[in-house]
Scaffold this motif. Sequence first.
Motif, PDB file in Angstrom:
ATOM      1  N   LEU A  26       0.915  -1.223   0.111  1.00 38.83           N
ATOM      2  CA  LEU A  26       0.163  -0.127   0.102  1.00 38.83           C
ATOM      3  C   LEU A  26       0.789   1.143  -0.066  1.00 38.83           C
ATOM      4  O   LEU A  26       0.373   2.296  -0.305  1.00 38.83           O
ATOM      5  CB  LEU A  26      -1.039   0.163   1.272  1.00 38.83           C
ATOM      6  N   SER A  27       2.369   1.104   0.301  1.00 41.91           N
ATOM      7  CA  SER A  27       2.785   2.341   0.487  1.00 41.91           C
ATOM      8  C   SER A  27       2.890   3.243  -0.625  1.00 41.91           C
ATOM      9  O   SER A  27       3.122   4.594  -0.720  1.00 41.91           O
ATOM     10  CB  SER A  27       4.164   2.023   0.923  1.00 41.91           C
ATOM     11  N   GLY A  28       2.859   2.619  -1.853  1.00 38.79           N
ATOM     12  CA  GLY A  28       3.059   3.405  -3.275  1.00 38.79           C
ATOM     13  C   GLY A  28       1.813   4.191  -3.863  1.00 38.79           C
ATOM     14  O   GLY A  28       1.932   4.810  -4.812  1.00 38.79           O
ATOM     15  N   CYS A  29       0.638   3.719  -3.367  1.00 39.09           N
ATOM     16  CA  CYS A  29      -0.402   3.837  -4.054  1.00 39.09           C
ATOM     17  C   CYS A  29      -1.389   5.204  -3.674  1.00 39.09           C
ATOM     18  O   CYS A  29      -1.263   5.187  -2.389  1.00 39.09           O
ATOM     19  CB  CYS A  29      -1.477   2.757  -4.244  1.00 39.09           C
ATOM     20  N   ALA A  30      -1.915   5.962  -4.613  1.00 37.98           N
ATOM     21  CA  ALA A  30      -2.182   7.215  -4.264  1.00 37.98           C
ATOM     22  C   ALA A  30      -3.851   7.198  -3.645  1.00 37.98           C
ATOM     23  O   ALA A  30      -4.649   6.308  -4.252  1.00 37.98           O
ATOM     24  CB  ALA A  30      -2.337   8.199  -5.295  1.00 37.98           C
ATOM     25  N   SER A  31      -4.076   7.338  -2.618  1.00 33.38           N
ATOM     26  CA  SER A  31      -5.510   7.123  -1.887  1.00 33.38           C
ATOM     27  C   SER A  31      -6.423   8.360  -2.122  1.00 33.38           C
ATOM     28  O   SER A  31      -7.353   8.500  -1.946  1.00 33.38           O
ATOM     29  CB  SER A  31      -5.418   6.955  -0.545  1.00 33.38           C
ATOM     30  N   ARG A  32      -5.807   9.704  -2.742  1.00 34.63           N
ATOM     31  CA  ARG A  32      -6.485  10.721  -2.866  1.00 34.63           C
ATOM     32  C   ARG A  32      -6.135  11.559  -4.197  1.00 34.63           C
ATOM     33  O   ARG A  32      -4.883  11.169  -4.575  1.00 34.63           O
ATOM     34  CB  ARG A  32      -6.259  11.665  -1.828  1.00 34.63           C
ATOM     35  N   THR A 117       5.404   4.560 -15.461  1.00 39.23           N
ATOM     36  CA  THR A 117       4.612   3.588 -14.631  1.00 39.23           C
ATOM     37  C   THR A 117       3.357   3.916 -14.123  1.00 39.23           C
ATOM     38  O   THR A 117       2.732   4.768 -14.439  1.00 39.23           O
ATOM     39  CB  THR A 117       5.501   3.252 -13.156  1.00 39.23           C
ATOM     40  N   ALA A 118       2.510   2.801 -13.429  1.00 44.51           N
ATOM     41  CA  ALA A 118       1.276   3.054 -13.093  1.00 44.51           C
ATOM     42  C   ALA A 118       0.785   1.976 -11.974  1.00 44.51           C
ATOM     43  O   ALA A 118       1.604   0.922 -11.750  1.00 44.51           O
ATOM     44  CB  ALA A 118       0.206   2.913 -14.249  1.00 44.51           C
ATOM     45  N   ALA A 119      -0.106   2.243 -11.161  1.00 38.28           N
ATOM     46  CA  ALA A 119      -0.458   1.519 -10.230  1.00 38.28           C
ATOM     47  C   ALA A 119      -1.948   1.031 -10.952  1.00 38.28           C
ATOM     48  O   ALA A 119      -2.944   1.673 -11.206  1.00 38.28           O
ATOM     49  CB  ALA A 119      -0.667   2.274  -8.951  1.00 38.28           C
ATOM     50  N   HIS A 120      -2.469  -0.278 -10.317  1.00 37.50           N
ATOM     51  CA  HIS A 120      -3.595  -1.022 -10.708  1.00 37.50           C
ATOM     52  C   HIS A 120      -4.227  -1.698  -9.783  1.00 37.50           C
ATOM     53  O   HIS A 120      -3.338  -2.439  -9.083  1.00 37.50           O
ATOM     54  CB  HIS A 120      -3.447  -1.410 -12.178  1.00 37.50           C
ATOM     55  N   PRO A 121      -5.453  -1.762  -9.374  1.00 39.99           N
ATOM     56  CA  PRO A 121      -5.815  -2.819  -8.348  1.00 39.99           C
ATOM     57  C   PRO A 121      -5.683  -4.365  -8.625  1.00 39.99           C
ATOM     58  O   PRO A 121      -5.551  -4.846  -7.624  1.00 39.99           O
ATOM     59  CB  PRO A 121      -7.394  -2.339  -8.238  1.00 39.99           C
ATOM     60  N   THR A 122      -5.831  -4.702  -9.864  1.00 42.58           N
ATOM     61  CA  THR A 122      -5.858  -5.990 -10.055  1.00 42.58           C
ATOM     62  C   THR A 122      -4.854  -6.555 -11.456  1.00 42.58           C
ATOM     63  O   THR A 122      -4.719  -7.777 -11.304  1.00 42.58           O
ATOM     64  CB  THR A 122      -6.919  -6.474 -10.331  1.00 42.58           C
ATOM     65  N   LEU A 123      -4.302  -5.614 -12.062  1.00 40.57           N
ATOM     66  CA  LEU A 123      -3.501  -6.297 -13.223  1.00 40.57           C
ATOM     67  C   LEU A 123      -2.365  -6.685 -12.664  1.00 40.57           C
ATOM     68  O   LEU A 123      -1.639  -6.564 -11.460  1.00 40.57           O
ATOM     69  CB  LEU A 123      -3.040  -5.095 -14.169  1.00 40.57           C
ATOM     70  N   PRO A 124      -1.592  -7.967 -13.302  1.00 46.75           N
ATOM     71  CA  PRO A 124      -0.468  -8.656 -12.808  1.00 46.75           C
ATOM     72  C   PRO A 124       0.433  -7.630 -12.539  1.00 46.75           C
ATOM     73  O   PRO A 124       0.768  -6.676 -13.312  1.00 46.75           O
ATOM     74  CB  PRO A 124      -0.146  -9.670 -13.882  1.00 46.75           C
ATOM     75  N   ILE A 125       1.436  -7.903 -11.494  1.00 47.26           N
ATOM     76  CA  ILE A 125       2.609  -7.012 -11.314  1.00 47.26           C
ATOM     77  C   ILE A 125       3.984  -8.172 -11.620  1.00 47.26           C
ATOM     78  O   ILE A 125       3.670  -9.221 -10.931  1.00 47.26           O
ATOM     79  CB  ILE A 125       2.723  -6.726  -9.938  1.00 47.26           C
ATOM     80  N   PRO A 126       4.653  -7.933 -12.623  1.00 50.99           N
ATOM     81  CA  PRO A 126       4.824  -6.794 -13.453  1.00 50.99           C
ATOM     82  C   PRO A 126       3.787  -7.065 -14.543  1.00 50.99           C
ATOM     83  O   PRO A 126       3.778  -8.171 -14.940  1.00 50.99           O
ATOM     84  CB  PRO A 126       6.250  -6.510 -13.702  1.00 50.99           C
ATOM     85  N   SER A 127       3.340  -5.963 -15.268  1.00 52.46           N
ATOM     86  CA  SER A 127       2.724  -5.952 -16.487  1.00 52.46           C
ATOM     87  C   SER A 127       2.839  -4.655 -17.326  1.00 52.46           C
ATOM     88  O   SER A 127       3.058  -3.730 -16.690  1.00 52.46           O
ATOM     89  CB  SER A 127       1.312  -6.442 -16.386  1.00 52.46           C
ATOM     90  N   TYR A 128       2.407  -4.786 -18.473  1.00 50.03           N
ATOM     91  CA  TYR A 128       2.310  -3.548 -19.333  1.00 50.03           C
ATOM     92  C   TYR A 128       0.890  -3.257 -19.527  1.00 50.03           C
ATOM     93  O   TYR A 128       0.271  -4.249 -20.078  1.00 50.03           O
ATOM     94  CB  TYR A 128       3.078  -3.703 -20.562  1.00 50.03           C
ATOM     95  N   PHE A 150      -7.853   3.155  -4.927  1.00 45.14           N
ATOM     96  CA  PHE A 150      -8.933   2.683  -4.406  1.00 45.14           C
ATOM     97  C   PHE A 150     -10.324   3.580  -4.033  1.00 45.14           C
ATOM     98  O   PHE A 150     -10.714   3.710  -3.036  1.00 45.14           O
ATOM     99  CB  PHE A 150      -8.300   2.091  -2.906  1.00 45.14           C
ATOM    100  N   HIS A 151     -10.614   4.308  -5.019  1.00 40.77           N
ATOM    101  CA  HIS A 151     -11.573   5.220  -5.171  1.00 40.77           C
ATOM    102  C   HIS A 151     -12.729   4.707  -6.166  1.00 40.77           C
ATOM    103  O   HIS A 151     -12.175   4.311  -7.058  1.00 40.77           O
ATOM    104  CB  HIS A 151     -11.329   6.539  -5.511  1.00 40.77           C
ATOM    105  N   LYS A 152     -13.721   4.877  -5.649  1.00 39.88           N
ATOM    106  CA  LYS A 152     -14.947   4.449  -6.742  1.00 39.88           C
ATOM    107  C   LYS A 152     -14.751   5.000  -8.046  1.00 39.88           C
ATOM    108  O   LYS A 152     -14.774   6.374  -8.216  1.00 39.88           O
ATOM    109  CB  LYS A 152     -16.172   4.745  -6.066  1.00 39.88           C
TER     110      LYS A 152
END
Length: 297
Positions: A26-32, A117-128, A150-152
């Motif tokens: 969770l440390s790297g993902c933006a929550s806002r 780069t990017a963050a995604h809730p469910t795509l495999p890590i790593p992937s493109y 993690f926002h709607k």
Amino acid sequence: MDWHRQWTQTAQHTGPALALALAALLSGCASRPPASGRDGPEASPPANLNQVPDAVPRLEAIRVGGPNKPYEVLGERYEPITVDAPYTDRGLASWYGKKFHGRPTASGEVYNMYAMTAAHPTLPIPSYARVRNPANGREVIVRVNDRGPFHKGRIIDLSYTAALKLDLLRGVAPVEVRRITYAEIRAGRWQPPAEPAPLFVPDGAPGAPQREGTPGASIGAGVWLQFGAFSRLDGAEALRQKVAEADLSLLPLLTIVREAGLHRLRAGPFPTVDEARTLAERLRSERGLDSSLIEKR
């Protein structure tokens, strides 16, 4: 309760190893969104970031466990994809910057806001993945190495540079996301279009080249719904986010046009007046969103 507090409470009931794993996740993902004032660009970012090349897809094994294990954030359970499978989605994109710059991502790699780069809730890590801004036709390729957002309604968190190249620095906006599969990488079918659309970046954006002109678009004939008109572009962007979160099916229909010195948020065109009115009534009664009908001839 934000996910930082939720993680703290979870860690109190788990062993230190799991707590460290959750922290890395969770440390790297933006929550806002950046507009919250908690994040944003650095004071003096590198120049000409729009010239940073896209990520180059290569065959990388999907990691077993770690960032690809099921997890829970804010009461929502996420099941990461663990196989080489196609994936496409439409939704809202945000970006994250200096608040997370230099901190570990879910993959364990250090987040670099100037990399693609990017963050995604469910795509495999790593992937493109190929990310497209339908408002201007711009596309970029990013390497997914983090979890979030993690926002709607939000489906991807982009690095600062990726957002810059897509013209998404003003805030949350609709995008299309498509994962690049191993077969496409082997066949070289991930290559970008030979003649990409002209790049537009907002005036004064850190790291962007100087340009002339005013952001805006035009709309053609048809039936449209107008949700609001603003003297400032950020007001229209904020309303676009609100409308999109109320009804995700409107994402490809929403556009901001500049007329008579105002930025106007509109949706359309609709096939008939009745269809537009039905949608307007539903949004007004269910979501409290007012709109006016406009017919362009």
